[in-house]
Design a protein around this motif. Structure first.
Motif, PDB file in Angstrom:
ATOM      1  N   SER A 199       0.829  -1.202   0.000  1.00  0.00           N
ATOM      2  CA  SER A 199       0.000   0.000   0.000  1.00  0.00           C
ATOM      3  C   SER A 199       0.866   1.257   0.000  1.00  0.00           C
ATOM      4  O   SER A 199       1.811   1.377   0.793  1.00  0.00           O
ATOM      5  CB  SER A 199      -0.922   0.013   1.216  1.00  0.00           C
ATOM      6  N   HIS A 201      -0.065   5.338  -0.038  1.00  0.00           N
ATOM      7  CA  HIS A 201      -1.064   6.417  -0.025  1.00  0.00           C
ATOM      8  C   HIS A 201      -2.449   5.909  -0.416  1.00  0.00           C
ATOM      9  O   HIS A 201      -3.170   6.535  -1.204  1.00  0.00           O
ATOM     10  CB  HIS A 201      -0.640   7.551  -0.959  1.00  0.00           C
ATOM     11  N   GLY A 202      -2.835   4.760   0.100  1.00  0.00           N
ATOM     12  CA  GLY A 202      -4.181   4.262  -0.129  1.00  0.00           C
ATOM     13  C   GLY A 202      -4.368   3.453  -1.393  1.00  0.00           C
ATOM     14  O   GLY A 202      -5.447   2.912  -1.626  1.00  0.00           O
ATOM     15  N   THR A 203      -3.332   3.357  -2.214  1.00  0.00           N
ATOM     16  CA  THR A 203      -3.398   2.554  -3.434  1.00  0.00           C
ATOM     17  C   THR A 203      -2.542   1.309  -3.249  1.00  0.00           C
ATOM     18  O   THR A 203      -1.410   1.390  -2.782  1.00  0.00           O
ATOM     19  CB  THR A 203      -2.881   3.345  -4.650  1.00  0.00           C
ATOM     20  N   SER A 227      -7.498   0.239  -5.900  1.00  0.00           N
ATOM     21  CA  SER A 227      -7.930   1.068  -4.782  1.00  0.00           C
ATOM     22  C   SER A 227      -8.145   0.208  -3.546  1.00  0.00           C
ATOM     23  O   SER A 227      -8.435  -0.995  -3.635  1.00  0.00           O
ATOM     24  CB  SER A 227      -9.224   1.803  -5.140  1.00  0.00           C
ATOM     25  N   SER A 228      -8.022   0.813  -2.384  1.00  0.00           N
ATOM     26  CA  SER A 228      -8.224   0.074  -1.131  1.00  0.00           C
ATOM     27  C   SER A 228      -9.671  -0.403  -1.016  1.00  0.00           C
ATOM     28  O   SER A 228      -9.942  -1.469  -0.451  1.00  0.00           O
ATOM     29  CB  SER A 228      -7.867   0.966   0.064  1.00  0.00           C
ATOM     30  N   GLU A 229     -10.604   0.374  -1.561  1.00  0.00           N
ATOM     31  CA  GLU A 229     -12.020  -0.009  -1.506  1.00  0.00           C
ATOM     32  C   GLU A 229     -12.272  -1.279  -2.301  1.00  0.00           C
ATOM     33  O   GLU A 229     -12.940  -2.212  -1.829  1.00  0.00           O
ATOM     34  CB  GLU A 229     -12.892   1.130  -2.052  1.00  0.00           C
TER      35      GLU A 229
END
Length: 321
Positions: A199, A201-203, A227-229
């Protein structure tokens, strides 16, 4: 057969490629039989030789719309490589091989990533089948072929239909559209790949291609950005009873090396290169040995002395252990 065996022996072996090459040579064999031609007879007039007559037949079929020019070019290339193999195996001499075609060097101009142009030398032959360049129409994108992007309305209709599918297919579509991954990458994505992703910065960055369990075009290594989502949605699906049931029916079983996406029968939507290796006799045995749950300690069941009867219940219990 020897040609196929040699291809199988190379490190970049791909069964689909071998199958395609075999079909090309089968087409050449059918042509030779139909025209009563000897593949090793090379008359002085080159246009009477089997290779040149086959090229003419391929071009004729292209004009009639029976095959694509790219297919004809591929088949002609396979035939040349076939004769090259005969020469390498000393089944024909160099003179006969040179009669099958005439090689020449062509130069094309390319531009590198820095914007500098240079000439690249390519070896071609006089048996090459001409392919007319495709011209992009307004609104088309040239990405491995001329593609027409979907309009906003078409995209809306597409997602309405995707919403009717089960969760597995919905997530496959999301991975493809949100990451730009090719079909072979989406279908061979592994549970462990998501867990090992780094990971920033959230990616999340997922290793793809060579030295990974996930396939890519030409085994090219790169990192798939997610993406983290989306990653969390995939992990949630993996932990679901539906996904677990499918893994239990599959070749790899319920463990992290398995695919993220499996059919209701536990089959992959696309068999990865690694699975083909794991399914071969020796690697399969090694894989199962590595993944096997430790057995309980063996219970010693003494063999009866000669003439001594064995209690059936005792023997059944020992066999069960």
């Amino acid at each position: 057969m020897k040609y196929a065996e040699d291809k199988v022996g190379v490190s970049a072996y791909n069964s689909e490629t071998i199958y395609s090459n075999a079909r090309s040579l089968l087409d050449y064999a059918a042509f030779l039989e139909k025209e009563s031609l000897d593949p090793l007879e090379m008359p002085v007039d080159k246009f009477e030789r089997a290779t040149y007559l086959y090229r003419a037949d391929l071009i004729r079929r292209c004009k009639k719309g029976e095959i694509k020019a790219s297919t004809a070019q591929k088949r002609m290339s396979c035939v040349i490589n076939f004769y090259r193999g005969l020469s390498n195996w000393d089944l024909i001499d160099d003179v006969m091989f040179e009669r099958t075609h005439t090689a020449r060097t062509a130069f094309i101009q390319i531009t590198n990533n820095e914007g500098f142009a240079k000439q690249l030398a390519l070896t071609t032959t006089d048996l090459a089948v001409p392919i007319a360049p495709k011209v992009a129409r307004p609104g088309q994108v040239n990405d491995g072929g001329l593609l027409t992007p979907l309009t906003p309305k078409e995209q809306e209709i597409l997602w309405q239909e995707v919403a009717k599918l089960d969760r597995c297919y919905q997530l496959m579509f999301r991975v493809a559209t949100e990451t730009g991954a090719r079909l072979q990458t989406v279908c061979t994505l592994r549970w462990s790949s998501l867990l090992d992703a780094q990971s920033v910065h959230g990616t999340y960055y997922i290793e793809i291609g060579k030295n990974s369990l996930v396939d890519s075009k030409f085994e090219k290594s790169y990192e798939l950005q997610m993406s983290s989502e989306l990653r969390q949605d995939l992990l949630t699906y993996i932990e679901s009873p539906l996904a677990k049931e499918r893994r239990q029916r599959s070749f790899y079983g319920d463990n992290e090396n398995n695919y993220v996406f499996l059919s209701s029968h536990g089959a992959p939507f696309l068999t990865s290169r690694q699975e083909k290796l794991d399914r071969s006799p020796e690697p399969k045995a090694r894989y199962k040995a590595a993944m096997r749950v430790p057995n309980k300690p063996a219970v010693a069941c003494p063999e009866p002395e000669r003439g001594e009867a064995v209690n059936p219940a005792e023997r059944q219990a020992c066999d069960a252990v």
